[in-house]
Design an enzyme around this catalytic site. Sequence first.
Site, mmCIF file in Angstrom:
data_model
loop_
_atom_site.group_PDB
_atom_site.id
_atom_site.type_symbol
_atom_site.label_atom_id
_atom_site.label_comp_id
_atom_site.label_asym_id
_atom_site.label_seq_id
_atom_site.Cartn_x
_atom_site.Cartn_y
_atom_site.Cartn_z
ATOM 1 N N LYS A 1 0.840 -1.207 0.000
ATOM 2 C CA LYS A 1 0.000 0.000 0.000
ATOM 3 C C LYS A 1 0.875 1.258 0.000
ATOM 4 C CE LYS A 1 -1.553 1.666 4.076
ATOM 5 N NZ LYS A 1 -1.256 3.085 4.273
ATOM 6 N N ASN A 2 1.900 1.269 0.866
ATOM 7 C CA ASN A 2 2.696 2.491 1.018
ATOM 8 C C ASN A 2 3.630 2.747 -0.151
ATOM 9 O OD1 ASN A 2 1.406 2.997 3.359
ATOM 10 N ND2 ASN A 2 3.140 2.587 4.717
ATOM 11 N N CYS B 1 -4.170 12.798 13.633
ATOM 12 C CA CYS B 1 -4.935 11.566 13.472
ATOM 13 C C CYS B 1 -4.740 10.736 14.720
ATOM 14 C CB CYS B 1 -4.521 10.813 12.216
ATOM 15 S SG CYS B 1 -2.904 10.105 12.329
ATOM 16 N N ARG C 1 1.071 14.483 13.569
ATOM 17 C CA ARG C 1 1.524 14.225 12.201
ATOM 18 C C ARG C 1 1.529 15.470 11.298
ATOM 19 N NH1 ARG C 1 -0.557 8.484 10.112
ATOM 20 N NH2 ARG C 1 1.279 8.705 8.773
ATOM 21 N N PRO C 2 2.400 16.420 11.592
ATOM 22 C CA PRO C 2 2.479 17.611 10.741
ATOM 23 C C PRO C 2 3.138 17.305 9.388
ATOM 24 C CG PRO C 2 4.226 17.636 12.396
ATOM 25 C CD PRO C 2 3.397 16.409 12.661
ATOM 26 N N ILE C 3 3.036 18.261 8.441
ATOM 27 C CA ILE C 3 3.761 18.096 7.162
ATOM 28 C C ILE C 3 4.720 19.278 6.955
ATOM 29 C CG2 ILE C 3 2.073 16.613 5.978
ATOM 30 C CD1 ILE C 3 1.209 19.208 4.418
ATOM 31 N N ASP C 4 5.137 19.894 8.084
ATOM 32 C CA ASP C 4 6.021 21.064 7.997
ATOM 33 C C ASP C 4 7.306 20.776 7.215
ATOM 34 O OD1 ASP C 4 6.466 19.343 10.270
ATOM 35 O OD2 ASP C 4 7.960 20.764 10.981
ATOM 36 N N ASP D 1 5.142 0.431 12.029
ATOM 37 C CA ASP D 1 3.940 -0.217 11.505
ATOM 38 C C ASP D 1 3.813 -1.689 11.918
ATOM 39 O OD1 ASP D 1 3.086 2.110 10.367
ATOM 40 O OD2 ASP D 1 3.564 1.573 8.308
ATOM 41 N N ILE E 1 8.535 6.773 16.879
ATOM 42 C CA ILE E 1 8.137 7.500 15.657
ATOM 43 C C ILE E 1 6.879 8.336 15.893
ATOM 44 C CG2 ILE E 1 7.596 7.289 13.175
ATOM 45 C CD1 ILE E 1 10.357 6.178 13.781
ATOM 46 N N ARG F 1 -8.459 -0.232 5.029
ATOM 47 C CA ARG F 1 -7.599 0.770 4.385
ATOM 48 C C ARG F 1 -6.321 0.141 3.841
ATOM 49 N NH1 ARG F 1 -5.596 4.655 8.171
ATOM 50 N NH2 ARG F 1 -4.266 4.925 6.353
HETATM 51 C C1 UD1 Z 1 4.716 6.799 6.523
HETATM 52 C C2 UD1 Z 1 3.835 5.606 6.300
HETATM 53 C C3 UD1 Z 1 3.282 5.085 7.634
HETATM 54 C C4 UD1 Z 1 4.429 4.821 8.609
HETATM 55 C C5 UD1 Z 1 5.335 6.050 8.716
HETATM 56 C C6 UD1 Z 1 6.578 5.799 9.549
HETATM 57 C C7 UD1 Z 1 2.920 6.011 4.097
HETATM 58 C C8 UD1 Z 1 1.735 6.376 3.281
HETATM 59 N N1 UD1 Z 1 2.734 6.000 5.437
HETATM 60 O O1 UD1 Z 1 3.915 7.835 7.095
HETATM 61 O O2 UD1 Z 1 2.581 3.873 7.379
HETATM 62 O O3 UD1 Z 1 3.902 4.549 9.888
HETATM 63 O O4 UD1 Z 1 5.775 6.462 7.405
HETATM 64 O O5 UD1 Z 1 7.309 4.742 9.046
HETATM 65 O O6 UD1 Z 1 3.981 5.715 3.579
HETATM 66 N N2 UD1 Z 1 7.038 14.474 10.812
HETATM 67 C C9 UD1 Z 1 7.106 15.816 11.115
HETATM 68 N N3 UD1 Z 1 6.956 16.701 10.088
HETATM 69 C C10 UD1 Z 1 6.737 16.315 8.795
HETATM 70 C C11 UD1 Z 1 6.678 14.944 8.509
HETATM 71 C C12 UD1 Z 1 6.833 14.045 9.530
HETATM 72 O O7 UD1 Z 1 7.303 16.191 12.259
HETATM 73 O O8 UD1 Z 1 6.617 17.185 7.923
HETATM 74 C C13 UD1 Z 1 7.184 13.469 11.893
HETATM 75 C C14 UD1 Z 1 5.925 12.637 12.113
HETATM 76 O O9 UD1 Z 1 5.002 13.280 12.945
HETATM 77 C C15 UD1 Z 1 6.504 11.381 12.726
HETATM 78 C C16 UD1 Z 1 7.849 11.229 11.996
HETATM 79 O O10 UD1 Z 1 8.158 12.526 11.486
HETATM 80 O O11 UD1 Z 1 6.745 11.584 14.093
HETATM 81 C C17 UD1 Z 1 7.864 10.250 10.854
HETATM 82 O O12 UD1 Z 1 6.740 10.469 10.036
HETATM 83 P P1 UD1 Z 1 6.743 10.150 8.478
HETATM 84 O O13 UD1 Z 1 7.885 9.255 8.130
HETATM 85 O O14 UD1 Z 1 6.610 11.416 7.735
HETATM 86 O O15 UD1 Z 1 5.387 9.336 8.334
HETATM 87 P P2 UD1 Z 1 4.447 9.333 7.085
HETATM 88 O O16 UD1 Z 1 5.267 9.572 5.883
HETATM 89 O O17 UD1 Z 1 3.270 10.205 7.341
#
Ligand code: UD1
Length: 429
Positions: free
Chosen positions: A22-23, A117, A122-125, A309, A331, A401
């Site tokens: 899926k990922n 969530c 889970r920010p995207i900063d 995961d 994580i 999902r």
């Molecule tokens: C992806 C996977 C999810 C898995 C996760 C960690 C997909 C679709 N999902 O999620 O199944 O659990 O990797 O292996 O591939 N973070 C920030 N800022 C950001 C982005 C991330 O602070 O802009 C933090 C997150 O809150 C978290 C950590 O970084 O604590 C890792 O998150 P990330 O690797 O980005 O997870 P996803 O890509 O959302």
Amino acid sequence: MDKFLIRGGRNLRGKIEISGAKNSALPCLAATLLTPETVTLHNVPYVKDLITQRRLLEDLGATVLTPELRTHKVSAANVEVFEAPYELVKTMRASVLALGPLLARFGQAKVSLPGGCAIGTRPIDLHLKAFEQLGANVSLESGDVVARAPKGRLIGAEINFEKVSVTGTENVMMAAVLAKGKTTIHSAAREPEIEDLAELLNKMGGRIKGAGEETIEIEGVENLGGAEHTIIPDRIETGTFIVAAAITYGELEIKNCHPEHLKAVIEKLRETGVEIDELNQSTLFVKCSTKGLEAKDVTTEPHPKFPTDMQAQYMALMTQAEGSSSISETIFENRFMHASELMRMGANIHISGNTATVRGKTKLLGAPIQASDLRASASLVLAALAAEGETVVNRVYHIDRGYETIVKKLRNIGADIDRITDNIALSAE
Ligand code: UD1
């Protein structure tokens, strides 16, 4: 809302086929937005998140044909909308993966900012900061991220991720592949899904080196073309079925998997007493040692270490191991919601901060329980399979999902599981 009714205590035996990851399929589908030519993806799992991703592509104006259930032929020649609305993003955070490709090809993108969530804020900063470093203007307008490349094209840059981010790395790779000049990503995520996406992008004409390592180098190209690609097997589904064999004292042949992608999981499970033989490069044979399971500590970390995961499924297994195991989650900050449900079934778990201590072995008894997120649901299904009596798992839309035809797959290997459906069940189930 659909439920699972599981009568536990059966040893699972037989053969199981692993579906596509899926990922990996999620970013690969997003990558089809990078070209007007047709991209064909095989081994796309038939799960809810991929149905949502397909809908997103179609909403943007792409045409998606599925000549076979797991093959997607995508043409993004007529994309005219550059916006992923809140209705989609709120059901699937991975919709943010549309940002990179839209910005790269069309110089503009608007994607609703995902909220927190169940497993954390889970920010995207980090994604947004990297887009700015690639020359984009990024702003937040009424809950939407609006990004624009001033001259229509991004410019290669040095990107240093402060924290390893899987979708962040993928978004930047997809943005940089069409940027002017060279981009270097430092502290990149190293997950196999990153390598799979890079392989697809390179087949499309991209020039990416180092995917799967900490530093990724991308030489931007003017255009990308069509390609054909097969998605890698799902390593988390593989890990979940290894635990299913072990927790039910069963014996499973797990086919169409890629053991190299889950070395840390296999190593840890072997330490606990699970016997895992690699029959060939894509087949595992799993059985639980007759001596039973021994508790072992684990800490989740970015790939190639033990994946977050698999944490919930591992916790279910540790309830059946002799001794005390400490499970640390590094994580996500709030990823122990399965623990309280496991405790309702009889598990002995104590949580302090980001560490759960599981004391086993405890007898699990069937109970009504509630799934809270995708992997938590898997953990509860595993516990129910090992429990005495009947368990009703509520809110299984979480499991839909990411696990393809889970009921059918489990029934085929001897599980006593039924889906109680209020609506129409997933047709492939
Ligand atoms: C992806 C996977 C999810 C898995 C996760 C960690 C997909 C679709 N999902 O999620 O199944 O659990 O990797 O292996 O591939 N973070 C920030 N800022 C950001 C982005 C991330 O602070 O802009 C933090 C997150 O809150 C978290 C950590 O970084 O604590 C890792 O998150 P990330 O690797 O980005 O997870 P996803 O890509 O959302």
